[in-house]
Design an enzyme around this catalytic site. Structure first.
Site, PDB file in Angstrom:
ATOM      1  N   LYS A 194      -8.956   3.022  -3.084  1.00 47.97           N
ATOM      2  CA  LYS A 194      -9.564   2.650  -1.428  1.00 47.97           C
ATOM      3  C   LYS A 194     -10.955   3.308  -1.311  1.00 47.97           C
ATOM      4  O   LYS A 194     -11.203   4.489  -1.459  1.00 47.97           O
ATOM      5  CB  LYS A 194      -8.578   2.958  -0.668  1.00 47.97           C
ATOM      6  CG  LYS A 194      -8.596   2.224   0.943  1.00 47.97           C
ATOM      7  CD  LYS A 194      -7.486   2.419   1.593  1.00 47.97           C
ATOM      8  CE  LYS A 194      -7.539   1.952   2.843  1.00 47.97           C
ATOM      9  NZ  LYS A 194      -6.234   2.167   3.731  1.00 47.97           N
ATOM     10  N   GLU A 231       0.854  -1.112   0.049  1.00 45.46           N
ATOM     11  CA  GLU A 231       0.166  -0.087   0.035  1.00 45.46           C
ATOM     12  C   GLU A 231       1.077   1.276  -0.039  1.00 45.46           C
ATOM     13  O   GLU A 231       1.804   1.412   0.760  1.00 45.46           O
ATOM     14  CB  GLU A 231      -0.961   0.240   1.178  1.00 45.46           C
ATOM     15  CG  GLU A 231      -1.761   1.163   1.389  1.00 45.46           C
ATOM     16  CD  GLU A 231      -2.553   1.028   2.754  1.00 45.46           C
ATOM     17  OE1 GLU A 231      -3.778   1.999   2.744  1.00 45.46           O
ATOM     18  OE2 GLU A 231      -2.485   0.468   3.575  1.00 45.46           O
ATOM     19  N   CYS A 251      -5.615  -2.613   2.298  1.00 46.05           N
ATOM     20  CA  CYS A 251      -5.530  -2.773   3.898  1.00 46.05           C
ATOM     21  C   CYS A 251      -6.799  -2.996   4.659  1.00 46.05           C
ATOM     22  O   CYS A 251      -7.545  -4.086   4.359  1.00 46.05           O
ATOM     23  CB  CYS A 251      -4.927  -1.365   4.214  1.00 46.05           C
ATOM     24  SG  CYS A 251      -4.052  -1.266   5.950  1.00 46.05           S
TER      25      CYS A 251
END
Length: 337
Positions: free
Chosen positions: A160, A74, A194
């Site tokens: 995200k 990430e 994540c």
């Protein structure tokens, strides 16, 4: 009245031919993919150096170790500013924090842009696929993204959906228009960044797209992350490729001060990269205590073996009881006629 026909005379039975044992069928060609997860970090606020590092790591994983799919962590390009508070308290921002954000904004990348072009050239040259974590800049807003590359170059991105906690100071929210699943010709790649991996409806939407290789770029180094990766592999009946950062204080500029302290060897993000099979078996990792590359040969027939008794959006779903609507339209604030 019709007379009954005489019965046909029976001929002596021909002797049976000797039985030859059946030749066993040749086993089907084994379908495999070599996957690599990279555990590393790049210098914060130094995008040219981060790009060089990303290229080196992809070349090592694919060119030297034979990986056909490579996953980087990430926010590898653009950086994950672990331990920095950007001068924020509730209801207040500081001039120093605004300047720090300006530096972070300047270090992000444009998509499309030169960094994307560079990595696209690398995967074209090597003939591999790569999923690279980055911070995308669009106007005044930053997004945490996973960039997809393949032998044909740049393939698209995933933004995200929900930045976690203080990440919301820095990053905007993605929408349903960037939920790609990339067909490599042998397997289907998707990405959850994540803590998106903790969103059950997001996972369900991605399972329905037929994800075979679930890529999980992350900075979560906790032991509990390992349980989540094994759970997702079991739940989605997919391979999970989790690439985590390993970040020390000395990778940050000297003029910023993380809350963890300024000792150069202080570990800010401790890795934990791992590769898991569709039945939840750890194939490689977790990697701790430093940078490195994990590789594993994935037997793609394990996907069918695992889905024999559980397919979360197939034969184990109950659409008569549960349904999920996914809005994949782009959400823009201004629409020009």
């Amino acid at each position: 009245m019709t007379s009954p026909r005489p019965a046909a005379a029976s001929s002596p039975a021909a002797p049976e031919a000797p039985t030859t044992p059946a030749t066993p069928a040749a086993p089907a060609t084994r379908r495999t993919v070599t996957a690599a997860v990279v555990q590393a970090s790049a210098p914060l606020f130094d995008t040219p150096a981060a790009l060089v590092r990303a290229e080196e790591l992809i070349r090592e994983a694919a060119g030297e170790r034979g990986a056909e799919v490579v996953v980087l962590p990430e926010a590898f390009l653009g950086g994950y500013p672990k331990g920095l508070d950007f001068g924020i308290t509730v209801g207040s921002r500081t001039p120093a924090g605004r300047e720090l954000f300006r530096r972070y904004h300047a270090a992000a990348i444009d998509v499309p842009g030169p960094e994307v072009d560079t990595l696209a050239a690398v995967t074209r040259e090597l003939g591999c696929h790569a999923v690279v974590g980055a911070v995308e800049r669009q106007g005044g807003t930053l997004y945490c993204v996973a960039l997809f590359f393949g032998p044909g170059g740049y393939l698209g991105l995933h933004r995200k959906l929900m930045p976690t906690a203080a990440e919301r100071y820095l990053w905007g929210q993605g929408d349903g228009s960037t939920l790609p699943v990339v067909d490599t010709g042998t397997a289907r790649l998707g990405a959850g960044i994540c803590w998106e991996n903790y969103m059950p409806l997001f996972r369900t939407a991605m399972y329905a797209k037929g994800v075979d290789l679930w890529c999980a770029p992350t900075v979560d180094d906790r032991d509990s992350w390992q349980a989540s990766m094994r759970h997702i592999a079991l739940e989605g009946r997919c391979f999970v490729l989790s690439a985590g950062q390993y970040l020390r204080r000395d990778a940050l500029p000297a003029d910023v001060h993380p809350v963890q302290g300024d000792a150069p060897g202080t570990v800010l993000i401790g890795g934990g990269s791992v590769i898991v099979s569709p039945l939840g078996e750890v194939l490689a990792g977790p990697l701790r205590d430093g940078e490195g590359i994990l590789t594993a040969e994935l037997d793609l027939d394990d996907l069918a073996r695992a889905r024999f008794d559980f397919d979360p959006t197939g034969h184990y779903a109950r659409p008569d009881v549960f349904t999920l609507h996914v809005d994949e339209s782009a959400r823009t604030p201004v629409h020009a006629d």
